[in-house]
Design an enzyme around this catalytic site. Structure first.
Site, PDB file in Angstrom:
ATOM      1  N   CYS A 188       2.379   6.344  -7.530  1.00 33.55           N
ATOM      2  CA  CYS A 188       1.803   7.062  -6.386  1.00 33.55           C
ATOM      3  C   CYS A 188       2.362   8.489  -6.329  1.00 33.55           C
ATOM      4  O   CYS A 188       1.962   9.328  -7.120  1.00 33.55           O
ATOM      5  CB  CYS A 188       2.058   6.274  -5.095  1.00 33.55           C
ATOM      6  SG  CYS A 188       1.029   6.819  -3.699  1.00 33.55           S
ATOM      7  N   HIS A 233       0.608   0.564  -6.309  1.00 32.00           N
ATOM      8  CA  HIS A 233       2.038   0.277  -6.230  1.00 32.00           C
ATOM      9  C   HIS A 233       2.384  -1.072  -6.851  1.00 32.00           C
ATOM     10  O   HIS A 233       2.381  -2.098  -6.156  1.00 32.00           O
ATOM     11  CB  HIS A 233       2.484   0.280  -4.764  1.00 32.00           C
ATOM     12  CG  HIS A 233       2.578   1.633  -4.155  1.00 32.00           C
ATOM     13  ND1 HIS A 233       3.772   2.291  -3.962  1.00 32.00           N
ATOM     14  CD2 HIS A 233       1.613   2.456  -3.678  1.00 32.00           C
ATOM     15  CE1 HIS A 233       3.545   3.464  -3.392  1.00 32.00           C
ATOM     16  NE2 HIS A 233       2.240   3.585  -3.213  1.00 32.00           N
ATOM     17  N   GLU A 248       5.230  -2.215  -7.571  1.00 29.52           N
ATOM     18  CA  GLU A 248       6.464  -2.766  -6.997  1.00 29.52           C
ATOM     19  C   GLU A 248       6.213  -3.611  -5.754  1.00 29.52           C
ATOM     20  O   GLU A 248       7.115  -4.324  -5.285  1.00 29.52           O
ATOM     21  CB  GLU A 248       7.468  -1.647  -6.688  1.00 29.52           C
ATOM     22  CG  GLU A 248       7.215  -0.851  -5.421  1.00 29.52           C
ATOM     23  CD  GLU A 248       6.145   0.216  -5.542  1.00 29.52           C
ATOM     24  OE1 GLU A 248       6.071   1.086  -4.655  1.00 29.52           O
ATOM     25  OE2 GLU A 248       5.370   0.191  -6.534  1.00 29.52           O
TER      26      GLU A 248
END
Length: 232
Positions: free
Chosen positions: A85, A194, A196
């Protein structure tokens, strides 16, 4: 394997990235934007957030932060670098990846679980995905529209530099549905969604099996570990 996660003023997801690194099988090493020391890491993650408040342009000030001198040199020497991002925006502003990122076409901040296709699984961060595998990764951004001039787009497509492409829905108006890129060498990857946030049961996207059970982002971090092991 030691993976550095850089914290800039305004970083939002640096702790999430550190946790993803650990779940992927590596040691997370916090790095500070104002330092000139990579602390002997083997790979680097530039996390999401709003570095320097997104002043001027998202990622523009972070791209000239002191630590980025070392990050750029390490990337150019072949070290795996992942930009998530805002980290993708930083990679573009630092000219480690081509093109640019602008305000979403609908002028709205967006948050959704986004379907992607893995277009290039021959990188340090995608090698454990199958070719053309469809994955679901959380997306949250206001400036995620990927742009590039026609010649750059032609080169990106012709050289297979699209790492991830949006499917079903283009959430931000990105040209050619581009969600993420790799460099020619395959060690630098940036994407707007994302990964994660899709690494741990109970916290990822919903799947047909169960709510919040999606783990499609974990292979990105495991891929870096596998790439490192293969290089030894």
């Amino acid at each position: 394997m030691r993976v550095g996660v850089v914290t800039f003023p305004g970083s939002l997801d640096d702790r999430d990235a550190q946790r993803a690194v650990r779940l992927g099988g590596a040691t997370a090493v916090p790095l500070w934007h104002g330092d000139h020391d990579l602390q002997g890491v083997d790979a680097i993650v530039l996390p999401g957030g709003f570095s320097y408040g997104d002043y001027l342009r998202p990622g523009a000030i972070a791209a000239i932060a002191p630590i980025m001198t070392e990050v750029v040199a390490a990337a150019n020497a072949g070290m795996p670098v992942l930009g998530i991002c805002n980290g993708f925006q930083i990679l573009v502003e630092a000219h480690l990846l081509p093109g640019g990122l602008i305000r979403n076409a609908h002028q709205q901040f967006i948050r959704r679980d986004q379907k992607l296709v893995v277009e290039n699984n021959n990188t340090a961060w995608t090698k454990l995905y199958a070719p053309n595998q469809e994955i679901t990764i959380p997306l949250k951004n206001g400036d995620g529209g990927y742009i590039a001039d026609s010649e750059t787009l032609k080169r990106i497509e012709g050289e297979g530099l699209v790492a991830f492409r949006y499917t079903e829905v283009n959430p931000n108006g990105s040209l050619n549905d581009i969600a993420g890129l790799t460099n020619e060498r395959g060690n630098v990857v940036g994407l707007m969604p994302h990964p994660e946030h899709a690494v741990e049961p109970g916290f990822g996207p919903n799947t047909p099996a169960a709510m919040r059970s999606g783990l499609d982002g974990l292979k990105m971090f495991e891929s870096a570990v596998a790439s490192f092991a293969h290089a030894l």
